[in-house]
Design a protein around this motif. Structure first.
Motif, PDB file in Angstrom:
ATOM      1  N   ILE A 117       0.849  -1.187   0.000  1.00  0.00           N
ATOM      2  CA  ILE A 117       0.000   0.000   0.000  1.00  0.00           C
ATOM      3  C   ILE A 117       0.888   1.242   0.000  1.00  0.00           C
ATOM      4  CG2 ILE A 117      -1.748   1.307   1.240  1.00  0.00           C
ATOM      5  CD1 ILE A 117      -2.811  -1.275   0.047  1.00  0.00           C
ATOM      6  N   ASP A 118       0.582   2.154  -0.915  1.00  0.00           N
ATOM      7  CA  ASP A 118       1.305   3.424  -0.986  1.00  0.00           C
ATOM      8  C   ASP A 118       0.404   4.450  -1.660  1.00  0.00           C
ATOM      9  OD1 ASP A 118       1.498   2.841  -3.764  1.00  0.00           O
ATOM     10  OD2 ASP A 118       3.429   1.853  -3.469  1.00  0.00           O
ATOM     11  N   LEU A 119       0.993   5.558  -2.099  1.00  0.00           N
ATOM     12  CA  LEU A 119       0.209   6.643  -2.688  1.00  0.00           C
ATOM     13  C   LEU A 119      -0.587   6.190  -3.899  1.00  0.00           C
ATOM     14  CD1 LEU A 119      -0.327   9.752  -2.556  1.00  0.00           C
ATOM     15  CD2 LEU A 119       1.558  10.005  -4.183  1.00  0.00           C
ATOM     16  N   SER A 120      -0.053   5.257  -4.675  1.00  0.00           N
ATOM     17  CA  SER A 120      -0.712   4.845  -5.916  1.00  0.00           C
ATOM     18  C   SER A 120      -1.725   3.730  -5.712  1.00  0.00           C
ATOM     19  CB  SER A 120       0.334   4.395  -6.941  1.00  0.00           C
ATOM     20  OG  SER A 120       1.005   3.234  -6.496  1.00  0.00           O
ATOM     21  N   THR A 121      -1.653   3.013  -4.590  1.00  0.00           N
ATOM     22  CA  THR A 121      -2.509   1.826  -4.413  1.00  0.00           C
ATOM     23  C   THR A 121      -3.499   1.937  -3.262  1.00  0.00           C
ATOM     24  OG1 THR A 121      -0.855   0.750  -3.000  1.00  0.00           O
ATOM     25  CG2 THR A 121      -0.727   0.315  -5.369  1.00  0.00           C
ATOM     26  N   PHE A 122      -3.430   3.006  -2.457  1.00  0.00           N
ATOM     27  CA  PHE A 122      -4.254   3.037  -1.251  1.00  0.00           C
ATOM     28  C   PHE A 122      -5.748   3.102  -1.566  1.00  0.00           C
ATOM     29  CE2 PHE A 122      -4.806   7.499  -1.918  1.00  0.00           C
ATOM     30  CZ  PHE A 122      -5.858   7.903  -1.101  1.00  0.00           C
ATOM     31  N   ASP A 123      -6.107   3.552  -2.778  1.00  0.00           N
ATOM     32  CA  ASP A 123      -7.522   3.604  -3.156  1.00  0.00           C
ATOM     33  C   ASP A 123      -7.766   2.922  -4.504  1.00  0.00           C
ATOM     34  OD1 ASP A 123      -6.183   5.453  -4.685  1.00  0.00           O
ATOM     35  OD2 ASP A 123      -7.665   7.051  -4.450  1.00  0.00           O
ATOM     36  N   ARG A 124      -6.935   1.919  -4.827  1.00  0.00           N
ATOM     37  CA  ARG A 124      -7.103   1.212  -6.100  1.00  0.00           C
ATOM     38  C   ARG A 124      -8.480   0.551  -6.148  1.00  0.00           C
ATOM     39  NH1 ARG A 124      -3.053  -2.734  -3.540  1.00  0.00           N
ATOM     40  NH2 ARG A 124      -4.440  -4.298  -2.627  1.00  0.00           N
ATOM     41  N   THR A 125      -8.985   0.361  -7.355  1.00  0.00           N
ATOM     42  CA  THR A 125     -10.322  -0.218  -7.523  1.00  0.00           C
ATOM     43  C   THR A 125     -10.312  -1.743  -7.468  1.00  0.00           C
ATOM     44  OG1 THR A 125     -10.039  -0.101  -9.923  1.00  0.00           O
ATOM     45  CG2 THR A 125     -11.163   1.751  -8.843  1.00  0.00           C
ATOM     46  N   SER A 126      -9.167  -2.374  -7.772  1.00  0.00           N
ATOM     47  CA  SER A 126      -9.092  -3.831  -7.643  1.00  0.00           C
ATOM     48  C   SER A 126      -8.890  -4.195  -6.186  1.00  0.00           C
ATOM     49  CB  SER A 126      -7.938  -4.380  -8.494  1.00  0.00           C
ATOM     50  OG  SER A 126      -6.701  -3.859  -8.042  1.00  0.00           O
ATOM     51  N   ASP A 127      -9.509  -5.306  -5.758  1.00  0.00           N
ATOM     52  CA  ASP A 127      -9.430  -5.735  -4.359  1.00  0.00           C
ATOM     53  C   ASP A 127      -9.788  -4.577  -3.441  1.00  0.00           C
ATOM     54  OD1 ASP A 127      -9.017  -7.429  -2.207  1.00  0.00           O
ATOM     55  OD2 ASP A 127      -6.874  -7.011  -2.095  1.00  0.00           O
ATOM     56  N   LYS A 128     -10.944  -3.962  -3.704  1.00  0.00           N
ATOM     57  CA  LYS A 128     -11.324  -2.703  -3.063  1.00  0.00           C
ATOM     58  C   LYS A 128     -11.263  -2.759  -1.548  1.00  0.00           C
ATOM     59  CE  LYS A 128     -15.640  -1.496  -3.566  1.00  0.00           C
ATOM     60  NZ  LYS A 128     -16.874  -0.909  -4.125  1.00  0.00           N
ATOM     61  N   TYR A 129     -11.774  -3.847  -0.961  1.00  0.00           N
ATOM     62  CA  TYR A 129     -11.837  -3.906   0.494  1.00  0.00           C
ATOM     63  C   TYR A 129     -10.526  -4.357   1.120  1.00  0.00           C
ATOM     64  CZ  TYR A 129     -16.697  -3.223  -0.608  1.00  0.00           C
ATOM     65  OH  TYR A 129     -17.866  -2.711  -1.114  1.00  0.00           O
ATOM     66  N   GLY A 130      -9.503  -4.556   0.282  1.00  0.00           N
ATOM     67  CA  GLY A 130      -8.161  -4.800   0.770  1.00  0.00           C
ATOM     68  C   GLY A 130      -7.322  -3.545   0.812  1.00  0.00           C
ATOM     69  N   THR A 131      -7.901  -2.407   0.464  1.00  0.00           N
ATOM     70  CA  THR A 131      -7.191  -1.127   0.507  1.00  0.00           C
ATOM     71  C   THR A 131      -7.690  -0.304   1.691  1.00  0.00           C
ATOM     72  OG1 THR A 131      -8.806   0.121  -0.808  1.00  0.00           O
ATOM     73  CG2 THR A 131      -7.124  -1.151  -2.011  1.00  0.00           C
ATOM     74  N   PRO A 132      -6.850   0.570   2.247  1.00  0.00           N
ATOM     75  CA  PRO A 132      -7.328   1.397   3.361  1.00  0.00           C
ATOM     76  C   PRO A 132      -8.477   2.318   2.970  1.00  0.00           C
ATOM     77  CG  PRO A 132      -5.139   2.077   2.639  1.00  0.00           C
ATOM     78  CD  PRO A 132      -5.433   0.782   1.960  1.00  0.00           C
ATOM     79  N   ALA A 133      -8.466   2.812   1.729  1.00  0.00           N
ATOM     80  CA  ALA A 133      -9.574   3.668   1.295  1.00  0.00           C
ATOM     81  C   ALA A 133     -10.872   2.871   1.221  1.00  0.00           C
ATOM     82  CB  ALA A 133      -9.255   4.285  -0.061  1.00  0.00           C
ATOM     83  N   GLY A 134     -10.819   1.675   0.660  1.00  0.00           N
ATOM     84  CA  GLY A 134     -12.018   0.842   0.591  1.00  0.00           C
ATOM     85  C   GLY A 134     -12.515   0.446   1.960  1.00  0.00           C
ATOM     86  N   MET A 135     -11.598   0.115   2.862  1.00  0.00           N
ATOM     87  CA  MET A 135     -11.984  -0.213   4.228  1.00  0.00           C
ATOM     88  C   MET A 135     -12.631   0.986   4.908  1.00  0.00           C
ATOM     89  SD  MET A 135      -8.574  -2.235   5.537  1.00  0.00           S
ATOM     90  CE  MET A 135      -7.846  -3.594   4.608  1.00  0.00           C
ATOM     91  N   ALA A 136     -12.028   2.168   4.718  1.00  0.00           N
ATOM     92  CA  ALA A 136     -12.546   3.369   5.370  1.00  0.00           C
ATOM     93  C   ALA A 136     -13.928   3.739   4.840  1.00  0.00           C
ATOM     94  CB  ALA A 136     -11.570   4.530   5.165  1.00  0.00           C
ATOM     95  N   ARG A 137     -14.102   3.673   3.524  1.00  0.00           N
ATOM     96  CA  ARG A 137     -15.418   3.983   2.955  1.00  0.00           C
ATOM     97  C   ARG A 137     -16.486   3.019   3.479  1.00  0.00           C
ATOM     98  NH1 ARG A 137     -12.488   4.344  -2.109  1.00  0.00           N
ATOM     99  NH2 ARG A 137     -12.202   6.521  -2.736  1.00  0.00           N
ATOM    100  N   SER A 138     -16.138   1.739   3.512  1.00  0.00           N
ATOM    101  CA  SER A 138     -17.092   0.734   3.958  1.00  0.00           C
ATOM    102  C   SER A 138     -17.443   0.925   5.427  1.00  0.00           C
ATOM    103  CB  SER A 138     -16.517  -0.664   3.718  1.00  0.00           C
ATOM    104  OG  SER A 138     -17.455  -1.658   4.043  1.00  0.00           O
ATOM    105  N   LEU A 139     -16.447   1.187   6.247  1.00  0.00           N
ATOM    106  CA  LEU A 139     -16.703   1.389   7.673  1.00  0.00           C
ATOM    107  C   LEU A 139     -17.511   2.652   7.913  1.00  0.00           C
ATOM    108  CD1 LEU A 139     -16.248   0.501  10.588  1.00  0.00           C
ATOM    109  CD2 LEU A 139     -14.083   1.775  10.573  1.00  0.00           C
ATOM    110  N   HIS A 140     -17.198   3.722   7.179  1.00  0.00           N
ATOM    111  CA  HIS A 140     -17.952   4.962   7.347  1.00  0.00           C
ATOM    112  C   HIS A 140     -19.412   4.769   6.953  1.00  0.00           C
ATOM    113  CE1 HIS A 140     -19.298   9.079   5.971  1.00  0.00           C
ATOM    114  NE2 HIS A 140     -18.950   9.295   7.220  1.00  0.00           N
ATOM    115  N   ALA A 141     -19.656   4.046   5.868  1.00  0.00           N
ATOM    116  CA  ALA A 141     -21.035   3.789   5.444  1.00  0.00           C
ATOM    117  C   ALA A 141     -21.779   2.964   6.483  1.00  0.00           C
ATOM    118  CB  ALA A 141     -21.036   3.077   4.097  1.00  0.00           C
ATOM    119  N   ALA A 142     -21.097   1.995   7.096  1.00  0.00           N
ATOM    120  CA  ALA A 142     -21.746   1.119   8.080  1.00  0.00           C
ATOM    121  C   ALA A 142     -21.941   1.815   9.421  1.00  0.00           C
ATOM    122  CB  ALA A 142     -20.913  -0.152   8.265  1.00  0.00           C
TER     123      ALA A 142
END
Length: 409
Positions: free
Chosen positions: A195-220
């Motif tokens: 995970i780095d600047l280019s991959t922290f919000d990548r669209t592949s394996d979305k819930y394996g990225t900190p951005a995907g985790m954060a979005r999902s947790l915020h929604a829940a």
């Protein structure tokens, strides 16, 4: 004398058993690092440490008539007090002159950090645009520069809240989901490898990225909770030697502790910190200085501690691991610098158990509809100093003394 002799033989036998188990564990760890159980060979990374870019110019700036707080030594509380003594106009002057420092200065006002990082991103974008057209550079340099221009443009999209940005190395970043200014509760996501600047919000394996985790947790968890995706340390690349040792975690732990101290100094409540995979090693080392309400580890290879007590934290400690997560095949040892110790989700560690029967694989814990996400949301919604109620969670039994979710301290 005969009794003492029997005790001596028993001790020698137990020592031999322990030594044998240790040697077997060491062999297994070596096998894992070699890649035979799913770990891939990775590069050795050089961690980014020290104060942010531009610190030298910041230290030399005396236009305010006072010495500016040193980013390397001033505590976040000291930084907060300094900015509290300035007018809004003087704060903005500093951000405009030193955006890379103010944007990464833990304890500085949150909104000012957003503004400063926007300025830093624009400056880096413009610099890379010039590089993309520089005739003295190679085609590869031009392609890299164009890629970075596109990346910075994405991060400059209106509505994005960039709380930290450092372009050095593979790049580091922190982004806020929700509104820290009005949130009653805060969570921080700490990622693992790759995970780095280019991959922290990548669209592949979305819930394996900190951005995907954060979005999902915020929604829940809802709008009263703000979630920060924090990529403020140099993560391992691949799952080779860097991932099997604590070197990068040791460099990252002080950065995490300072970042969270900066949040609380700026007025945010003590956060729940969610630590995925190698990120749990960082959290384990940071724990004694981390002002967190909760530490939640998921898919953890170990926290460099034998038990919750060894973390020396007042935070509640939770652990989740689903049966399909390959991390369960990694030996939980720490020997000659390899491995990260006891399994936090296992018997005897003392962590509260988070159900994860519906999660899939190593990166599925934050996927919508999983019991683990439901539990994470309940933890994230709980104010500091209180225990989460069941809130729809079944409170499944923990193992070997670990408390189930929903049980009060």
């Amino acid at each position: 004398m005969r009794l003492r002799s029997r005790e001596s033989r028993r001790y020698r036998g137990n020592w031999k058993d322990r030594s044998k188990r240790t040697l077997i564990a060491a062999a297994l760890t070596t096998t894992v690092v070699a890649g035979t159980t799913g770990w891939a060979v990775g590069n050795e990374e050089q961690p980014i440490t020290g104060p942010p870019p531009g610190t030298q110019a910041w230290r030399a700036d005396h236009t305010q008539g006072v010495r500016l707080p040193d980013p390397a030594t001033a505590s976040p509380a000291r930084v907060d007090a300094f900015f509290g003594s300035l007018s809004d106009a003087r704060q903005r002057e500093l951000a405009e002159r030193h955006p890379s420092v103010v944007g990464n200065l833990d304890g500085a006002p949150i909104s000012l950090r957003y503004e400063a990082n926007s300025l830093s991103l624009k400056a880096e974008r413009d610099r890379e645009r010039a590089r993309a057209n520089d005739p003295d550079l190679t085609r590869q340099d031009h392609e890299r520069a164009r890629s970075l221009v596109a990346r910075y443009e994405e991060l400059l999209d209106p509505g994005r809240r960039i709380l930290a940005f450092d372009p050095r190395g593979r790049g580091q970043i922190a982004e806020v989901y929700g509104d820290l200014a009005i949130a009653d509760r805060v969570s921080v996501i700490v990622p693992g490898s790759d995970i780095d600047l280019s991959t922290f919000d990548r669209t592949s394996d979305k819930y394996g990225t900190p951005a995907g985790m954060a979005r999902s947790l915020h929604a829940a968890a809802g709008d009263r909770t703000a979630v920060v995706a924090w990529v403020g340390y140099t993560t391992p690349v691949g799952l080779g030697p860097d991932a099997a040792t604590g070197r990068l975690a040791e460099a990252g732990a002080p950065r995490l502790a300072r970042f969270v101290q900066g949040l609380t100094a700026s007025g945010a409540p003590r956060p729940a910190v969610f630590c995925h995979s190698y990120g749990s090693v960082v959290c384990g080392l940071a724990a004694p200085k981390l002002p967190a309400s909760d530490l939640v580890v998921l898919g953890s290879p170990g926290m460099r501690a034998d038990s919750v007590a060894d973390l020396h934290t007042t935070a509640r400690v939770w652990a989740a691991r689903d049966d399909s997560d390959w991390i369960g095949d990694v030996p939980n040892v720490e020997l000659f610098g390899l491995g990260h110790g006891t399994d936090p989700a296992g018997p005897g560690f003392g962590a509260r158990r988070v159900p994860a029967e519906r999660a899939e694989g190593h990166t599925g814990y934050f996927a919508p509809g999983t019991d683990s996400l439901q539990a994470f949301a309940a933890i994230a919604q709980t104010p500091s100093g209180t225990a989460p109620g069941k809130n729809g969670i079944d409170g499944s039994e923990s193992s070997a003394g670990a408390r189930p979710i929903g049980e009060r301290s």
